[in-house]
Motif scaffolding. Structure first.
Motif, short mmCIF file in Angstrom:
data_model
loop_
_atom_site.label_atom_id
_atom_site.label_comp_id
_atom_site.label_asym_id
_atom_site.label_seq_id
_atom_site.Cartn_x
_atom_site.Cartn_y
_atom_site.Cartn_z
N GLU D 35 1.02 -1.32 -0.05
CA GLU D 35 0.09 0.01 0.15
C GLU D 35 0.73 1.26 -0.04
N ALA D 36 2.11 1.24 0.75
CA ALA D 36 2.74 2.44 0.94
C ALA D 36 3.51 2.48 -0.28
N ASP D 37 3.67 1.43 -1.25
CA ASP D 37 4.50 1.54 -2.61
C ASP D 37 3.40 2.27 -3.50
N SER D 38 2.08 1.82 -3.50
CA SER D 38 0.98 2.45 -4.33
C SER D 38 0.92 3.98 -3.86
N VAL D 39 1.20 4.24 -2.72
CA VAL D 39 0.95 5.85 -2.40
C VAL D 39 2.33 6.28 -2.97
N ILE D 42 1.44 6.80 -6.72
CA ILE D 42 0.54 8.03 -6.66
C ILE D 42 1.05 9.21 -6.57
N CYS D 43 1.83 9.55 -5.70
CA CYS D 43 2.91 10.88 -5.33
C CYS D 43 3.48 11.29 -6.70
N GLN D 44 4.29 10.11 -7.12
CA GLN D 44 4.96 10.43 -8.61
C GLN D 44 4.14 10.67 -9.74
N LYS D 45 2.93 10.09 -9.85
CA LYS D 45 2.13 10.34 -11.06
C LYS D 45 1.42 11.91 -10.88
N GLU D 53 -8.65 17.14 -12.76
CA GLU D 53 -9.44 15.72 -12.42
C GLU D 53 -8.56 14.85 -12.03
N PHE D 54 -7.62 14.54 -12.72
CA PHE D 54 -6.53 13.51 -12.44
C PHE D 54 -6.19 13.73 -10.94
N ARG D 55 -5.82 14.89 -10.43
CA ARG D 55 -5.17 15.39 -9.18
C ARG D 55 -6.16 14.99 -8.19
N SER D 56 -7.63 15.10 -8.51
CA SER D 56 -8.41 14.97 -7.32
C SER D 56 -8.81 13.68 -7.40
N ARG D 57 -8.71 12.64 -8.19
CA ARG D 57 -8.73 11.38 -8.10
C ARG D 57 -7.49 10.90 -7.18
N ALA D 58 -6.24 11.29 -7.53
CA ALA D 58 -5.15 10.88 -6.86
C ALA D 58 -5.19 11.29 -5.49
N ILE D 59 -5.70 12.46 -5.03
CA ILE D 59 -5.71 12.72 -3.87
C ILE D 59 -6.64 11.63 -3.14
N LEU D 60 -7.83 11.14 -3.72
CA LEU D 60 -8.83 10.55 -3.07
C LEU D 60 -8.28 9.11 -2.92
N LYS D 62 -5.02 8.24 -2.90
CA LYS D 62 -3.99 8.05 -1.84
C LYS D 62 -4.46 8.04 -0.33
N GLU D 63 -5.60 8.70 -0.26
CA GLU D 63 -6.06 8.77 1.23
C GLU D 63 -6.51 7.37 1.43
N GLN D 64 -7.18 6.61 0.58
CA GLN D 64 -7.70 5.41 1.09
C GLN D 64 -6.52 4.36 1.21
N ARG D 65 -5.37 4.45 0.34
CA ARG D 65 -4.21 3.78 0.44
C ARG D 65 -3.47 3.97 1.82
#
Lengths: 138, 138, 138, 138, 138, 138
Positions: D35-39, D42-45, D53-60, D62-65
Motif C-alpha cells: 500500500e505504501a508503494d502504491s502511495v 500515486i505521488c509520482q504520477k 481531475e486526475f489530481r482530485s482522483r489521486a488525492i482521493l 491516496k487517502e484510501q491507500r
C-alpha cells in the motif's frame, strides 16, 4: 400494470454505504423491494434446508440484505421526498418508519419467518405507489 | 447544563455501515452531534486554508462525516423511537427528516458554509432534548 | 465525577472504516468504550437466550462491535497521542496493545464470556483516564 | 536478499475493514508495504500530471491507500506480535506508532511529497525485518 | 523457484471495496492466493474444532475471505490483463470465470471442504503463472 | 418494449461490498445500468457547473458509482452466467471484460466525458439483451 410492480426480480446484491448525494437525481423504490425480495427468498431457502452451515450463512446474508432495505428506504425518505410530498401524503412518515422497523430487529433481521419478509414487501409496495404518483405529478 | 452539550468533543471517526440491530439497546444522539461537530471543524479549517490539496481532502472527508450524521439520525429514528414517542412528540418525524436533509446535498454535503454545519448541530440538539426526555420517562 | 464516566450509554453503532484524518481534531475514548459496552450487552443477552438464530446473530454482531473497539483504540493511539504523551505515560503503548488484544481473538471476539467484555471496559477506562489528563494539561 | 524485499510490487487494492481475527494465523508485513508503494506511485504520477481531475482522483485514492497502510500495521502490532516479541524488541511500539503516524495527516495522507511516501516505506522495512526475525525464531 | 510461489503466507486480511483504479500500476496475483490460503486454514481449523461459537465465526470469516478472493481476481481480469494478453492466452477468460466461481456459492463460500479451498488455490496458481509470463514479456 | 429498457431511472445508491452469494437467485443487469446512468448524469452536471467544490464532489461520487458498475457486472459474469450460457454466447467474456474496463481508469473513472458514460450504457444494454434471452430460455 404499474411498471415498478412488473420489475422481474431486480436484485440489490450490494452492501449499502452511501447514496449518491451529489445528487444525481436518480431514485427508485425498486431497490428496497429487491432487497426485501432477496430476504424472502433467503427465508424460504432456510426453511427448506436444515444444514447448519447453510443456515449460518443464510442468517448472515439476511442480516446484510435487511440492512440494505433500511438504507434504501432511508435514502428515499430523506433525499427524494420533499415537504410538498409530505403535505400531500401525511401518512408517509409513519409508512417509512414502520417499513424500516419491519426490516430491523423486530422484523426481518430478528426473524426467519417468510411472513415477515412478505409483510415488508407489502409495506414497500405502499411506499412505491406514492412514489410513482409523485413522479407522475412532477 | 444539559449533558449532551457538555460532551467534550466526542468524535465519530468511523464510516457507517450497519447499526447493532441485535439490538443491544444502546443509543445516544451524541454520535450524530459529534459527526456534525467534525463537519463544522472541517468547514472552519477549509475557510482558513486555501491550499488546493488540503481543500480536496476536506471536501472528501466532510462528505463521509455528513453521511455519518445521516446514518446515526436514521438509526435513532427507526430503531430507538417507538410509536408512543411519536404520539407524544408528533414533531419528531419532521425534525428527523429536516435534520437528515440538513446533512445532505442541500446542507452540509453540498456546502462548505460553517453556518449550515451550525444549523445542523442545532437541529440535532432539538432531537437530543426529546431523546433525553424519553429516557428520563422510561 | 469525571465526565467521560457520566456518559449515559453512548453508542457506536457503526462499522469502522477510516477516521477523520484531516484531522478535525476531535477525539474521545468514549467511542471505544461504547462499543465495548455494546459487546458486554450482547454477551449478556446471548447468555439469556439459547435460540440458535439469535445466537448466530449475536456472534456476528459482536464480531463487528469488537472490531470497532480495536479501530477506535488504534485511532487514539496513532492519531491523538503524541511523543510528549508517551514520554509522560510510558505505560501507554502496552495499555493500548493489551486493550486491542482484549477485543480480538483472545478476547471478546473469541469468547462470549461477559467477564472478558468487562475486562475490556476496564482497560479502556484506564486509557480514558490518561486521555483526560492530557486534555486537561493541554 | 531477504524475501520481503524482493516482493515484486505486490498490490493491496482493497479497502480495509477487518482482519481475519479467527485467527487464521497468516500475517505478512508485505501488505502494508504494498500500500505504501502504491502511495509512492500515486505521488509520482501526481507530480507528473497537472490535470485537475486526475489530481482530485489521486488525492482521493491516496487517502484510501494510506488508510490501508495504517490498518495493516495496526493488525500486525495487535494481532501478530506477542509479549515475548515486545520484550525482545522494545523499540517495536515506537516503530509502529511512528509508522502509522507516517501514513496519517502528518505523513502521506496530508502530503503529496514522494519523500514522505519513501520514508514510510523505510519504516515498514524496519518493521518487516523484525517480523521475519521473529518468524525465523518461531 | 518462481517468486510468487515463494511468498511466505502473505495475508490479505481486509475487506475489498475498491481497487486503486488511478491506476497506480501495481498488481499481483498473490493477494488472491493469500485470501484463498486463509480460506484453506479456516476450513482446517473448522474441521478440528466443533465448538459451535467458533464454527459460527469461522463461517462468517470464510465468507468474507472468499469474497476477497473473487474481488482480487476480478481486478486482475479487468484492470491488469489487456487485449494482447487475451489473444496470447485465450484460456484466460475461462480460467478467471472458473476461479471466481470456485470462491463462490458452489465453491469455498458454500462449503467447509478443505479440498475446495485447495482447488481454488490451484486455479489461482495457474492464473499467476500466466500473469508472471506477461510481466516477464513486458 | 423489453422490460429492462423501460426501467424508469432505477438507482443504485449504494457502495458495493459483497453480492448475495447464498445464492438467493436474484439477478438483473438493471443494477449495473442504473449506476452507469448515475455516472452519465454526474458527467452532465459536472459539465454544467464549474464550481470547484461541486466538481470535487462529482469526481468523488463518480468514482464510487463507476466502481459499482464494475462490481455489478462482475457478479453477473461470475455468479449468474453458467457454462452453457458461455457456449451459446461466446462473445460474453469479451463483452464483460470490455464493459468493466469501460467503467475503470480508461473509461468513466478516468474521464468526465459523457460520451464514455453513454458508451458504457450501450455495452451494458448488449449484456442485458443476452441476459434476458437466457432468462426466457430458462
Amino acid at each position: 400494470m404499474r411498471l415498478h410492480r412488473a420489475l422481474p426480480r431486480l436484485f440489490g446484491h450490494v452492501t449499502a454505504d452511501a447514496h449518491c448525494d451529489l445528487p444525481c437525481g436518480v431514485y427508485d423504490p425498486a431497490q428496497a423491494r429487491i432487497e426485501a425480495d432477496s430476504v424472502l427468498k433467503i427465508c424460504q431457502k432456510y426453511a427448506d434446508n436444515d444444514d447448519s452451515e447453510f443456515r449460518s450463512r443464510a442468517i448472515l446474508i439476511k442480516e446484510q440484505r435487511s440492512e440494505l432495505v433500511k438504507h434504501h428506504l432511508w435514502v428515499l425518505w430523506t433525499d427524494y421526498f420533499k415537504p410538498p410530498h409530505f403535505e400531500k401524503f401525511p401518512e408517509l412518515h409513519q409508512l417509512f418508519n414502520e417499513a424500516t422497523k419491519a426490516a430491523g430487529a423486530s422484523g426481518t433481521k430478528g426473524s426467519m419467518d417468510a411472513g415477515k419478509a412478505q409483510s415488508l414487501l407489502d409495506q414497500i409496495d405502499k411506499i412505491a405507489e406514492i412514489f410513482w404518483e409523485t413522479k407522475k405529478a412532477a
